[in-house]
Design an enzyme around this catalytic site. Structure first.
Site, PDB file in Angstrom:
ATOM      1  N   LYS A  13      10.644   5.673 -10.816  1.00 25.01           N
ATOM      2  CA  LYS A  13      10.185   5.001 -11.877  1.00 25.01           C
ATOM      3  C   LYS A  13      10.714   3.879 -12.267  1.00 25.01           C
ATOM      4  O   LYS A  13      11.712   3.366 -12.822  1.00 25.01           O
ATOM      5  CB  LYS A  13      10.213   6.127 -13.135  1.00 25.01           C
ATOM      6  CG  LYS A  13       9.242   5.638 -14.324  1.00 25.01           C
ATOM      7  CD  LYS A  13       9.698   6.292 -15.556  1.00 25.01           C
ATOM      8  CE  LYS A  13      10.763   5.156 -16.320  1.00 25.01           C
ATOM      9  NZ  LYS A  13      10.075   3.960 -16.788  1.00 25.01           N
ATOM     10  N   GLU A  33      25.396  -6.721 -27.368  1.00 20.30           N
ATOM     11  CA  GLU A  33      24.658  -7.427 -26.221  1.00 20.30           C
ATOM     12  C   GLU A  33      23.498  -8.199 -26.431  1.00 20.30           C
ATOM     13  O   GLU A  33      22.528  -7.489 -27.354  1.00 20.30           O
ATOM     14  CB  GLU A  33      24.258  -6.338 -24.996  1.00 20.30           C
ATOM     15  CG  GLU A  33      23.697  -7.116 -23.914  1.00 20.30           C
ATOM     16  CD  GLU A  33      23.513  -6.091 -22.784  1.00 20.30           C
ATOM     17  OE1 GLU A  33      22.986  -5.025 -22.879  1.00 20.30           O
ATOM     18  OE2 GLU A  33      23.910  -6.334 -21.528  1.00 20.30           O
TER      19      GLU A  33
HETATM   20  O1  TXE Z   1      15.434  -1.017 -21.949  1.00 25.16           O
HETATM   21  P1  TXE Z   1      15.372   0.553 -21.418  1.00 25.16           P
HETATM   22  P2  TXE Z   1      14.652  -2.054 -23.104  1.00 25.16           P
HETATM   23  C1  TXE Z   1      19.629  -3.624 -22.223  1.00 25.16           C
HETATM   24  C2  TXE Z   1      19.456  -5.070 -22.856  1.00 25.16           C
HETATM   25  C3  TXE Z   1      18.155  -5.241 -23.467  1.00 25.16           C
HETATM   26  C4  TXE Z   1      18.053  -3.681 -24.006  1.00 25.16           C
HETATM   27  C5  TXE Z   1      16.427  -3.305 -24.295  1.00 25.16           C
HETATM   28  O2  TXE Z   1      20.356  -5.321 -23.881  1.00 25.16           O
HETATM   29  O3  TXE Z   1      18.073  -5.996 -24.426  1.00 25.16           O
HETATM   30  O4  TXE Z   1      18.607  -3.134 -23.056  1.00 25.16           O
HETATM   31  O5  TXE Z   1      16.005  -3.169 -23.150  1.00 25.16           O
HETATM   32  C6  TXE Z   1      13.678   3.670 -19.077  1.00 25.16           C
HETATM   33  N1  TXE Z   1      14.705   8.656 -20.246  1.00 25.16           N
HETATM   34  N2  TXE Z   1      19.140  -3.557 -20.674  1.00 25.16           N
HETATM   35  O6  TXE Z   1      14.583  -1.367 -24.246  1.00 25.16           O
HETATM   36  O7  TXE Z   1      14.316   1.086 -22.535  1.00 25.16           O
HETATM   37  C7  TXE Z   1      12.710   2.866 -19.062  1.00 25.16           C
HETATM   38  O8  TXE Z   1      11.370   3.326 -19.118  1.00 25.16           O
HETATM   39  C8  TXE Z   1      14.555   8.072 -19.190  1.00 25.16           C
HETATM   40  C9  TXE Z   1      20.218  -3.662 -20.034  1.00 25.16           C
HETATM   41  O9  TXE Z   1      13.772  -2.651 -22.535  1.00 25.16           O
HETATM   42  O10 TXE Z   1      16.510   1.037 -21.524  1.00 25.16           O
HETATM   43  C10 TXE Z   1      12.986   1.614 -18.113  1.00 25.16           C
HETATM   44  O11 TXE Z   1      12.624   2.142 -16.922  1.00 25.16           O
HETATM   45  N3  TXE Z   1      14.341   6.943 -18.907  1.00 25.16           N
HETATM   46  C11 TXE Z   1      19.723  -3.524 -18.538  1.00 25.16           C
HETATM   47  C12 TXE Z   1      14.395   1.824 -18.414  1.00 25.16           C
HETATM   48  O12 TXE Z   1      14.826   2.888 -18.906  1.00 25.16           O
HETATM   49  C13 TXE Z   1      14.180   5.960 -20.073  1.00 25.16           C
HETATM   50  C14 TXE Z   1      18.584  -3.556 -17.898  1.00 25.16           C
HETATM   51  C15 TXE Z   1      15.331   0.504 -19.156  1.00 25.16           C
HETATM   52  O13 TXE Z   1      14.636   0.493 -20.287  1.00 25.16           O
HETATM   53  C16 TXE Z   1      14.335   6.553 -21.228  1.00 25.16           C
HETATM   54  C17 TXE Z   1      17.614  -3.443 -19.226  1.00 25.16           C
HETATM   55  C18 TXE Z   1      14.451   7.971 -21.400  1.00 25.16           C
HETATM   56  N4  TXE Z   1      14.626   8.652 -22.742  1.00 25.16           N
HETATM   57  C19 TXE Z   1      18.021  -3.358 -20.491  1.00 25.16           C
HETATM   58  N5  TXE Z   1      14.218   5.770 -22.101  1.00 25.16           N
HETATM   59  C20 TXE Z   1      20.978  -3.683 -17.421  1.00 25.16           C
HETATM   60  N6  TXE Z   1      21.888  -2.714 -17.293  1.00 25.16           N
HETATM   61  O14 TXE Z   1      20.985  -4.648 -16.725  1.00 25.16           O
HETATM   62  C21 TXE Z   1      14.069   4.421 -21.457  1.00 25.16           C
HETATM   63  N7  TXE Z   1      13.986   4.625 -20.068  1.00 25.16           N
END
Ligand code: TXE
Length: 471
Positions: free
Chosen positions: A170, A378
């Site tokens: 996904k 972060e």
């Molecule tokens: O990421 P999300 P967001 C951090 C970074 C950023 C913050 C928010 O600080 O500002 O996260 O980003 C999936 N069950 N990073 O909100 O929501 C979602 O669909 C299963 C760090 O946009 O965490 C997507 O595919 N999956 C980082 C993925 O998780 C779920 C990279 C990331 O989205 C889910 C990105 C659930 N309950 C953001 N909820 C890094 N480590 O590099 C969300 N997802």
């Protein structure tokens, strides 16, 4: 306007079952340029069935066959590299030169590294009369992030394929386009049908359906700490293995006697890559207190030197943030730091000159303490904070005084000394004197930064279980 209705199941693009669409916005123009149909739990069922069926064959494939497929996928990605890079520029605003290098060339290399690393995995060992074998973990649910649309998913898919697992992928709903190209590369490489399946959709619907699914044996996610926690919670109900690649707030320790100018320049380049949307970014700069003023001047000069603007321009170094939510979030962090009275060295809330459209923020440097919110949370944007220390012990204490444990840097005139300091930093990676990262070495974190490792043979081993055969 591009419209995708389909999901990739058992080697074919088929209609998704949902009736809602998610819009994809170009962050440089703020214009919607694509729509992708949101998948549903029913789509996840179909994908898991295909992955389960394909597992029988792929789990028994030879190491040579897996290496051949991975190399052929790398060749296909390299051949279509311009298309992948343009796609990433359009969906997350990554500057084209960075997209070509860090997204495409590095990901091609990752796939080749996995092929090579297959021979570094200890597939079988003897313990007395027992034979301990490494066997594939099973059907993997892979959940990608938007900050590296192709790399975040290829690090999972490549390692899982190498391990003999099958995958339901996904991509992030914010950047769902580039990951679709993986299906083409897999087909080109002759990956058997059903080994890779792709379902687009939200984290709360498709993501959670994957995590909760009884047919999925393991979930690997790159994302926020909140999403990682939720995945762990839902996975616990079926005692699933999880790999979590989450956030960071990494410290770059510049010890007395190090070349301050080089360390600041290199550290800020690391921190602002991908507009600061990098989990391992060195966002806290730790300097000796008597060098604070000089460090602020150097950091200001470096931050102001970035060419910021149109990501399709080969000269651009800093593009927009990837989406409106991230833009609002980063501005919120800057605004709170200003409210908290943290000293602003350069940057701030004003838009970069000449850019009145697009999710652009100014490269921003604060100077404060490790207790400031801007030093603890972060930000995931081009924002760093300089923090003074009084002694080496103090520097180590500050570096470790964080909820995260992903990366770090140490600068010192003597490399062995820097290594001794590095070994006291509680993170999964430390760069010494700006040494570039070897992508065959493991990447991953301690504490809230996650569980597990990606890249190289350690990355493959995350997707393997042990079986002891007696007799
Ligand atoms: O990421 P999300 P967001 C951090 C970074 C950023 C913050 C928010 O600080 O500002 O996260 O980003 C999936 N069950 N990073 O909100 O929501 C979602 O669909 C299963 C760090 O946009 O965490 C997507 O595919 N999956 C980082 C993925 O998780 C779920 C990279 C990331 O989205 C889910 C990105 C659930 N309950 C953001 N909820 C890094 N480590 O590099 C969300 N997802």
């Amino acid at each position: 306007m591009i419209r995708h209705n389909d999901i990739y199941i058992d080697g074919e693009w088929v209609e998704a079952s949902g009736d809602e669409f998610r819009q994809v916005v170009n962050p440089a123009t703020e214009e919607v340029f694509a729509e992708v149909r949101r998948g549903t739990a029913e789509d996840v069922d179909r994908a898991v069935l295909a992955a389960t069926t394909a597992f029988e064959g792929w789990s028994q494939s030879s190491i040579e066959e897996r290496a051949r497929v991975l190399r052929a996928m790398a060749d296909a990605m390299e051949r279509d590299g311009d298309e992948v890079a343009s796609c990433i520029v359009e969906e997350i605003g990554q500057p084209i030169s960075w997209a070509q290098r860090a997204s495409v060339a590095t990901t091609v290399k990752d796939l080749r590294n996995f092929a090579d690393a297959l021979s570094d995995v200890v597939w079988e060992e003897k313990i007395g009369e027992a034979t301990v074998r490494r066997i594939p973990a099973g059907v993997v649910g892979a959940i990608g992030a938007w900050n590296g649309p192709i790399r975040s998913v290829t690090l999972k898919v490549g390692a899982a394929i190498a391990a003999g697992c099958t995958v339901v992928l996904k991509p992030s709903e914010v950047a769902p386009l580039a990951p679709r190209l993986l299906a083409r590369f897999a087909e080109h490489a002759g990956l058997p049908r059903g080994v890779l399946n792709i379902v687009s959709g939200s984290g709360s619907v498709v993501g959670e359906a994957m995590v909760a699914h009884p047919g999925v044996d393991m979930v690997s996610i790159t994302g926020s700490v909140g999403a990682g926690m939720r995945v762990m919670e839902v996975a616990a109900r079926s005692v699933k293995r999880v790999a979590l690649e989450l956030g960071g707030k990494s410290a770059n320790i510049i010890l007395a006697g190090a070349d301050l100018a080089e360390a600041i320049e290199s550290g800020i380049e690391d921190a602002f890559r991908n507009s600061g949307q990098a989990c391992g970014a060195l966002t806290r700069i730790l300097v000796p207190r008597d060098q604070l003023q000089r460090a602020e001047e150097l950091a200001a000069a470096k931050a102001q030197s970035f060419v910021i603007g149109d990501p399709t321009d080969a000269n651009t170094q800093l593009g927009p943030l990837a989406n409106n939510d991230q833009y609002e979030s980063v501005r919120g962090h800057i605004s709170r730091a200003l409210d908290d009275g943290v000293k602003l060295v350069v940057g701030g809330l004003e838009r970069p000159a000449g850019l009145d459209r697009g999710y652009y923020v100014r490269p921003t440097v604060f100077s404060g303490t490790n207790d400031d919110r801007i030093a603890r949370e972060e930000v995931f944007g081009p924002v760093v904070v300089i923090i003074p220390f009084d002694s080496e012990e103090d520097a180590i204490r500050i570096a470790n005084d964080t909820d995260f444990g992903l990366a770090g840097g140490v600068w010192a005139p003597d490399r062995d000394h820097a290594r001794r300091v590095a070994s006291r930093i509680r993170t999964g990676r430390v760069r010494i004197n700006g040494t570039p990262i070897d992508m065959r070495a493991p990447h991953g974190g301690l504490k809230l930064s996650g569980v597990g490792r990606e890249m190289g043979h350690h990355g493959i081993e995350d997707y393997l279980e042990l079986q002891a055969q007696h007799g």
